[in-house]
Design an enzyme around this catalytic site. Sequence first.
Site, PDB file in Angstrom:
ATOM      1  N   ARG A 177      -1.266  -2.280 -18.839  1.00  0.00           N
ATOM      2  CA  ARG A 177      -2.556  -1.591 -18.883  1.00  0.00           C
ATOM      3  C   ARG A 177      -2.565  -0.487 -17.828  1.00  0.00           C
ATOM      4  NH1 ARG A 177      -6.830  -2.551 -21.517  1.00  0.00           N
ATOM      5  NH2 ARG A 177      -5.616  -4.139 -22.591  1.00  0.00           N
ATOM      6  N   GLU A 220      -0.482   4.801  -0.497  1.00  0.00           N
ATOM      7  CA  GLU A 220      -1.284   6.023  -0.704  1.00  0.00           C
ATOM      8  C   GLU A 220      -0.388   7.237  -0.514  1.00  0.00           C
ATOM      9  OE1 GLU A 220      -4.459   5.750   2.057  1.00  0.00           O
ATOM     10  OE2 GLU A 220      -5.706   4.520   0.754  1.00  0.00           O
ATOM     11  N   TYR A 234       0.857  -1.192   0.000  1.00  0.00           N
ATOM     12  CA  TYR A 234       0.000   0.000   0.000  1.00  0.00           C
ATOM     13  C   TYR A 234       0.887   1.234   0.000  1.00  0.00           C
ATOM     14  CZ  TYR A 234      -5.007  -0.058   0.066  1.00  0.00           C
ATOM     15  OH  TYR A 234      -6.313  -0.081  -0.330  1.00  0.00           O
ATOM     16  N   ASP A 250      -6.079  14.226 -24.906  1.00  0.00           N
ATOM     17  CA  ASP A 250      -6.130  12.815 -24.534  1.00  0.00           C
ATOM     18  C   ASP A 250      -5.377  12.042 -25.611  1.00  0.00           C
ATOM     19  OD1 ASP A 250      -6.688  10.164 -24.141  1.00  0.00           O
ATOM     20  OD2 ASP A 250      -8.803  10.458 -23.659  1.00  0.00           O
ATOM     21  N   LYS A 299      -1.527   0.995 -25.264  1.00  0.00           N
ATOM     22  CA  LYS A 299      -1.922   0.954 -26.681  1.00  0.00           C
ATOM     23  C   LYS A 299      -0.644   1.044 -27.530  1.00  0.00           C
ATOM     24  CE  LYS A 299      -6.617   2.676 -26.000  1.00  0.00           C
ATOM     25  NZ  LYS A 299      -6.851   3.138 -24.628  1.00  0.00           N
ATOM     26  N   THR A 310      -2.657   6.556 -22.136  1.00  0.00           N
ATOM     27  CA  THR A 310      -2.589   5.174 -21.656  1.00  0.00           C
ATOM     28  C   THR A 310      -1.238   4.588 -22.050  1.00  0.00           C
ATOM     29  OG1 THR A 310      -3.629   4.334 -23.676  1.00  0.00           O
ATOM     30  CG2 THR A 310      -5.075   4.730 -21.811  1.00  0.00           C
TER      31      THR A 310
HETATM   32  N1  PLP Z   1      -9.171   7.933 -24.010  1.00  0.00           N
HETATM   33  C1  PLP Z   1      -9.191   7.474 -25.267  1.00  0.00           C
HETATM   34  C2  PLP Z   1      -9.090   8.462 -26.375  1.00  0.00           C
HETATM   35  C3  PLP Z   1      -9.298   6.102 -25.530  1.00  0.00           C
HETATM   36  O1  PLP Z   1      -9.345   5.671 -26.776  1.00  0.00           O
HETATM   37  C4  PLP Z   1      -9.390   5.209 -24.447  1.00  0.00           C
HETATM   38  C5  PLP Z   1      -9.521   3.757 -24.641  1.00  0.00           C
HETATM   39  O2  PLP Z   1      -9.778   3.245 -25.657  1.00  0.00           O
HETATM   40  C6  PLP Z   1      -9.389   5.742 -23.149  1.00  0.00           C
HETATM   41  C7  PLP Z   1      -9.281   7.102 -22.961  1.00  0.00           C
HETATM   42  C8  PLP Z   1      -9.610   4.871 -21.960  1.00  0.00           C
HETATM   43  O3  PLP Z   1      -8.566   4.085 -21.599  1.00  0.00           O
HETATM   44  P1  PLP Z   1      -8.818   2.932 -20.536  1.00  0.00           P
HETATM   45  O4  PLP Z   1      -9.538   1.848 -21.228  1.00  0.00           O
HETATM   46  O5  PLP Z   1      -7.419   2.583 -20.115  1.00  0.00           O
HETATM   47  O6  PLP Z   1      -9.591   3.516 -19.389  1.00  0.00           O
END
Ligand code: PLP
Length: 422
Positions: free
Chosen positions: A239, A60, A58, A204, A233, A230
């Site tokens: 993940r 936090e 843990y 994003d 990908k 993320t």
């Molecule tokens: N933002 C975008 C543009 C995405 O394409 C995705 C997932 O496909 C996400 C956020 C979310 O990612 P996660 O599945 O890790 O929560």
Amino acid sequence: MATKLKNNTLSKEKDLEIQKIIEKELARQKSKLLLIASENYASQEVIKTMGTVLTNKYAEGYPNKRYYGGCEYVDEVESLAIKRAKKLFNSKYSNVQPHSGVNANIAIYVAVLEPYDKILSMNLTDGGHLSHGQSHNLSGKYFTIYNYNVDRETEVIDYEEVRKTAKKVKPKLIIAGASSYSRIIDFKKFREIADEVGAYLMADIAHIAGLIAGGVHPTSVDVADFTTGTTHKTLRGPRGGFILAGDKYKDILNQAIFPGSQGGPLMHVIAAKAVCFREAMQDSYKEYAKDIVKNCKALCESLKEDGFRIVSGGTDNHLFLIDLSNKDITGFEATGILGSCGIVINKNLIPYDKKNPTVASGIRIGTAAVTTQGMGVNEMRQIGEIISFALHNKDNSKKLKEAKNKVDKLLKDFPIYQNFNQ
Ligand code: PLP
């Protein structure tokens, strides 16, 4: 004398039930052609790192400011992950704790928005993501969502339309970024628009993080106020999610993750993120990023030559969308047909789609995973031919079997996870 702990803590006995399922999944991954644009094959080092005792801890809080004792080594792990993320993306600040891309996005909302504040984001049917304002998602429930679209003719973001909508709506936050958009996103244009209306800009980069790290897509760092992404990908890591920003946002962003929207960080995953960031700094990764795009263009062209209509006419990144309306096949049907040939893809809405998302008029195809496998332009042409052959012979089981044999033959030359015992 052997230590005896309750509940088999030290037992080496395998859970055969779950082990068998993992083995089946490994066999599935080895025997399918993976063209899902949001998936990839993480390295064995990334996978191994996730299966470590770091999961027990843990932690936090943040390095050197924890709410638990015994954090000296996980502090080292997180500090290294932060340092590498900042270096990889040339960012002043990074938070590597978001459990996923959605969690990273939520943290930005927690940091700068109040309930019902206005967000301007890309329409879901045009490529936006659920966490950018879909009605069942927290983003759509607690904030007031306005959308911009791609142009009906070009199917590319119309920045003038974004500007007009932004001026009318006066959002507090503009989101640039998508799940199924095949063109370069001009973050600088979004910045100008955000400045004109006094909005925060969030980029994003969940999908294109690997392309930005590899230098084949313009960066959003130091252009947008906040960049979320993320690691699993195109970046090819575990993940998970991450946030990048200028140092001035450090306190509000750290607070928005913990305690704002998450509890204890996943230290085993953060260690694997550190491994992934290091891998993405290598020269070979830059080559990889270039090859993803080269392969994507080659596969796209091959299908275009065979009469498939590509949304926006092509691709600049790791994915493209095929509009199957002129082939009289739905996205749902195509997923099944290609699946029966060993090709894994997903159905996808296309801009201004009249079908609902469970059926969809299109499919989304990505080349990050096949490029990891070592495939190149020649293989992309072969894959294009197989997809075309299968979709044009969708009711002929003999021909579909032929297509599957071709996939199997191709995969034999590009094995993954050899000698990998999980
Ligand atoms: N933002 C975008 C543009 C995405 O394409 C995705 C997932 O496909 C996400 C956020 C979310 O990612 P996660 O599945 O890790 O929560």
